[in-house]
Design an enzyme around this catalytic site. Structure first.
Site, PDB file in Angstrom:
ATOM      1  N   ILE A   1      30.379 -11.092  43.619  1.00 53.16           N
ATOM      2  CA  ILE A   1      31.645 -10.349  43.570  1.00 53.16           C
ATOM      3  C   ILE A   1      31.339  -8.876  43.287  1.00 53.16           C
ATOM      4  O   ILE A   1      31.555  -8.388  42.171  1.00 53.16           O
ATOM      5  CB  ILE A   1      32.620 -10.940  42.521  1.00 53.16           C
ATOM      6  CG1 ILE A   1      32.743 -12.464  42.676  1.00 53.16           C
ATOM      7  CG2 ILE A   1      34.014 -10.292  42.653  1.00 53.16           C
ATOM      8  CD1 ILE A   1      33.708 -13.150  41.724  1.00 53.16           C
ATOM      9  N   PRO A   2      30.813  -8.153  44.282  1.00 54.45           N
ATOM     10  CA  PRO A   2      30.555  -6.723  44.064  1.00 54.45           C
ATOM     11  C   PRO A   2      31.882  -5.997  43.826  1.00 54.45           C
ATOM     12  O   PRO A   2      32.901  -6.362  44.417  1.00 54.45           O
ATOM     13  CB  PRO A   2      29.937  -6.263  45.399  1.00 54.45           C
ATOM     14  CG  PRO A   2      29.528  -7.510  46.099  1.00 54.45           C
ATOM     15  CD  PRO A   2      30.469  -8.573  45.632  1.00 54.45           C
ATOM     16  N   HIS A   3      31.871  -5.009  42.945  1.00 52.01           N
ATOM     17  CA  HIS A   3      33.120  -4.302  42.691  1.00 52.01           C
ATOM     18  C   HIS A   3      32.878  -2.869  42.255  1.00 52.01           C
ATOM     19  O   HIS A   3      31.796  -2.523  41.785  1.00 52.01           O
ATOM     20  CB  HIS A   3      33.969  -5.044  41.646  1.00 52.01           C
ATOM     21  CG  HIS A   3      33.216  -5.403  40.408  1.00 52.01           C
ATOM     22  ND1 HIS A   3      32.512  -6.580  40.293  1.00 52.01           N
ATOM     23  CD2 HIS A   3      33.036  -4.743  39.250  1.00 52.01           C
ATOM     24  CE1 HIS A   3      31.950  -6.625  39.099  1.00 52.01           C
ATOM     25  NE2 HIS A   3      32.245  -5.519  38.444  1.00 52.01           N
ATOM     26  N   ALA A   4      33.894  -2.051  42.431  1.00 51.54           N
ATOM     27  CA  ALA A   4      33.787  -0.642  42.026  1.00 51.54           C
ATOM     28  C   ALA A   4      35.169  -0.080  41.780  1.00 51.54           C
ATOM     29  O   ALA A   4      36.164  -0.547  42.353  1.00 51.54           O
ATOM     30  CB  ALA A   4      33.092   0.154  43.129  1.00 51.54           C
TER      31      ALA A   4
END
Lengths: 103, 153
Positions: free
Chosen positions: B65-68
């Site tokens: 779950i990549p996030h920014a």
């Protein structure tokens, strides 16, 4: 230290299942129990052989699974009840409680 | 917040070309910048990569779950990607990652971010659902599976 209360179910409380150790800790991290703290928590939990259960309100999660911990959706200020059972359960509980309190 | 409200069909990549983490995040950045012109590909890629430096968002069981956080965003955006071959995302369980949910959130929206993470995690911890997503034939099927599962949460 006032935010944490630890009790050994082995020693007294009737309402607890025998063998379980439990502690209630408040989430202090500004962003709640998000990916990084959940990953750190699961990583520490996996180092121990004891079973680790985490409750937040009515939701219950497996302390060794990041997805399970994230599914709790615990926010800052929420209280987590940590329960451990098995080998070095008390030590496991202490290590995990310390991590949450650290934020 | 429902998953369907944040995920558009155009933001579903059923067969990622990338074979490594950097290319994978670039592929997502490229996709979102073409659908939301206000978002620059390089900025998104940079922010996603910066977050990875703090610790991998490759979680477990083939899921990441990549996030920014993105200043210029005013709503939460979700992208989904699938790698049939699997990508080394430095996952916590050391397994290759196949399913990616990329979460782009406005700054100062901790609560929404956390709720969406929780929603996705509740869904993704189910092994049959992960298998269904891996077996889905196309974007339409993936979208339908996600919407159907979302209703059950």
């Amino acid at each position: 230290m006032s935010k944490k209360s630890t009790k050994s179910c082995v020693r007294k409380t009737k309402s607890c299942n025998p063998g379980w150790h439990s502690a209630t800790v408040k989430i202090v991290h500004r962003e709640g129990f998000h990916t990084r703290p959940a990953a750190q928590f699961a990583e520490i939990a996996q180092r121990f052989a004891a079973e680790v259960e985490v409750r937040c309100g009515r939701k219950k999660g497996d302390g060794k699974s990041i997805l399970s911990l994230l599914a709790l959706g615990a926010e800052r200020g929420d209280k987590l009840t940590l329960r451990t059972r098995g080998p070095r359960a008390e030590e496991t509980l202490k290590a995990l409680g310390k991590l949450i309190q650290k934020g | 917040m429902k998953i369907a409200e944040s995920l558009k069909k155009e933001c579903i990549l059923p067969d990622l070309e990338a074979r490594n983490k950097v290319d994978c995040l670039m592929e997502f950045a490229s996709c979102i910048s073409s659908h939301l012109p206000g978002l620059a590909k390089d900025e998104v890629a940079h922010l996603l990569l910066d977050r990875e430096k703090l610790g991998s968002t490759g979680i477990q069981d083939g899921v990441a779950i990549p996030h920014a956080k993105i200043k210029s965003l005013d709503h939460l955006v979700l992208l989904f990607g699938r790698s049939l071959t699997g990508i080394d995302f430095q996952s916590f369980d050391n397994k290759p990652t196949h399913l990616f949910f990329v979460l782009l959130v406005p700054e100062e929206t901790t609560r929404e971010h956390l709720k969406m993470l929780a929603r996705l995690s509740r869904m993704l911890k189910k092994a049959p659902l992960r298998e269904k997503l891996l077996q889905a034939k196309n974007v339409k099927e993936i979208y339908e599976i996600l919407c159907e599962e979302d209703k059950k949460l």
